[in-house]
Motif scaffolding. Structure first.
Motif, PDB file in Angstrom:
ATOM      1  N   SER A 113       0.861  -1.176   0.000  1.00  0.00           N
ATOM      2  CA  SER A 113       0.000   0.000   0.000  1.00  0.00           C
ATOM      3  C   SER A 113       0.898   1.226   0.000  1.00  0.00           C
ATOM      4  O   SER A 113       2.119   1.109   0.159  1.00  0.00           O
ATOM      5  N   GLN A 133      -7.774   3.598   6.188  1.00  0.00           N
ATOM      6  CA  GLN A 133      -8.670   3.538   5.045  1.00  0.00           C
ATOM      7  C   GLN A 133      -7.908   3.279   3.752  1.00  0.00           C
ATOM      8  O   GLN A 133      -8.440   3.453   2.673  1.00  0.00           O
ATOM      9  N   GLU A 134      -6.681   2.851   3.884  1.00  0.00           N
ATOM     10  CA  GLU A 134      -5.823   2.628   2.724  1.00  0.00           C
ATOM     11  C   GLU A 134      -5.902   1.170   2.286  1.00  0.00           C
ATOM     12  O   GLU A 134      -5.742   0.257   3.098  1.00  0.00           O
ATOM     13  N   THR A 135      -6.101   0.957   1.002  1.00  0.00           N
ATOM     14  CA  THR A 135      -6.270  -0.397   0.479  1.00  0.00           C
ATOM     15  C   THR A 135      -4.917  -1.093   0.341  1.00  0.00           C
ATOM     16  O   THR A 135      -3.947  -0.500  -0.124  1.00  0.00           O
ATOM     17  N   TYR A 144      -2.995  -4.103  -1.621  1.00  0.00           N
ATOM     18  CA  TYR A 144      -3.089  -4.897  -2.845  1.00  0.00           C
ATOM     19  C   TYR A 144      -2.132  -6.075  -2.723  1.00  0.00           C
ATOM     20  O   TYR A 144      -0.973  -5.907  -2.334  1.00  0.00           O
ATOM     21  N   PHE A 194     -12.997  -3.651   4.287  1.00  0.00           N
ATOM     22  CA  PHE A 194     -12.616  -4.120   2.954  1.00  0.00           C
ATOM     23  C   PHE A 194     -13.202  -5.502   2.701  1.00  0.00           C
ATOM     24  O   PHE A 194     -13.322  -6.314   3.622  1.00  0.00           O
ATOM     25  N   TYR A 244     -12.443  -8.790   0.088  1.00  0.00           N
ATOM     26  CA  TYR A 244     -11.534  -9.398  -0.872  1.00  0.00           C
ATOM     27  C   TYR A 244     -12.122 -10.713  -1.357  1.00  0.00           C
ATOM     28  O   TYR A 244     -12.820 -11.410  -0.614  1.00  0.00           O
ATOM     29  N   PHE A 272      -8.831  -7.405  -4.313  1.00  0.00           N
ATOM     30  CA  PHE A 272      -9.606  -6.357  -3.660  1.00  0.00           C
ATOM     31  C   PHE A 272     -10.898  -6.100  -4.438  1.00  0.00           C
ATOM     32  O   PHE A 272     -10.887  -5.961  -5.660  1.00  0.00           O
ATOM     33  N   TYR A 275     -14.410  -1.109  -0.827  1.00  0.00           N
ATOM     34  CA  TYR A 275     -14.012  -0.497   0.437  1.00  0.00           C
ATOM     35  C   TYR A 275     -15.134   0.419   0.955  1.00  0.00           C
ATOM     36  O   TYR A 275     -15.823   1.074   0.176  1.00  0.00           O
ATOM     37  N   ARG A 322      -8.735  -2.549   8.590  1.00  0.00           N
ATOM     38  CA  ARG A 322      -7.365  -2.086   8.829  1.00  0.00           C
ATOM     39  C   ARG A 322      -7.209  -1.655  10.277  1.00  0.00           C
ATOM     40  O   ARG A 322      -8.103  -1.038  10.861  1.00  0.00           O
TER      41      ARG A 322
END
Lengths: 115, 112
Positions: A94, A101-103, A105, B35, B37, B47, B50, B95
């Protein structure tokens, strides 16, 4: 943009050996996280790196270690392999990992089998 | 401590039907992100969608939408018009502390 890459994709080792897995994040991403996935334990967090510093570590024995290089690429190492280390190891990247709130991958994962 | 709960270990759904995958969460933080997935049998974690805790509207991404009910602490994933390629494991995650906290996942199988 290229996605997260992990090498190797598959690995077979024997008990007692050590293994190194590699992860290259998406270009511009500086946070790299590692997860272990097993049928019994599900997805478990191993560690997270940013700017070559480990910011958080999961509940794994010291046999599991990692590092990050100045180009944000990361490696994880497992020493003295045990049968229970057989798992899918997933790497995620990331931007900087500071925001909740950060995705993240993910790469395709490395399947490790310990015999 | 943060926690994610997915109570459906597996689901069978007829192709072209809509499906809802449940996710409840627990956190004391006022700001958080949720999130979803998808993990096909190949293993890669993809992903999907969100939802931020302060977002006023439910998130949507193509056939995926999120039914976010903050007071109930639920963030259910809705897949409209399911396709055979939707067969996979689906994980809800949050998160926190530089990591993702994961639910146990739901195995979705789409029947032709």
């Amino acid at each position: 943009k290229a996605g997260v890459t992990q090498t190797p994709r598959y690995l077979i080792k024997t008990r007692g050996q050590q293994v190194t897995l590699s992860c290259s994040p998406i270009s511009g991403h500086r946070s790299v996280s590692w997860y272990q996935q097993t049928p019994g334990q599900g997805l478990q967090f191993l560690f997270e790196y940013f700017s070559e510093t480990q910011r958080n570590k999961g509940n794994f024995p010291g046999r599991f270690s990692g590092r990050q290089f100045s180009n944000s690429r990361s490696e994880m190492n497992v020493s003295t392999l045990e049968l229970g280390d057989s798992a899918l190891y997933l790497c995620a990247s990331s931007l900087d990992g500071t925001s909740d709130q950060e995705t993240q991958y993910f790469g395709p994962g490395t399947r490790l089998l310990v015999l | 401590a943060q926690k994610i709960t997915q109570t459906q270990p597996g689901m069978f759904v007829q192709e072209k039907e809509a499906v809802t995958l449940d996710c409840t969460y627990d956190t004391s933080d006022p700001s958080y992100g949720l999130f979803w997935y998808k993990q096909p049998s190949s293993g890669e974690m993809i992903f999907l969608i969100y939802q931020g805790s302060y977002d006023q509207q439910n998130a949507t991404e193509g056939r995926y939408s999120l039914n976010f009910q903050k007071a109930r602490k639920s963030a259910n994933l809705v897949i409209s018009a399911s396709q055979l390629g939707d067969s996979a494991m689906y994980f809800c995650a949050m998160r926190g502390n530089y990591q993702l906290i994961w639910g146990a996942g739901t195995k979705l199988i789409i029947k032709p």
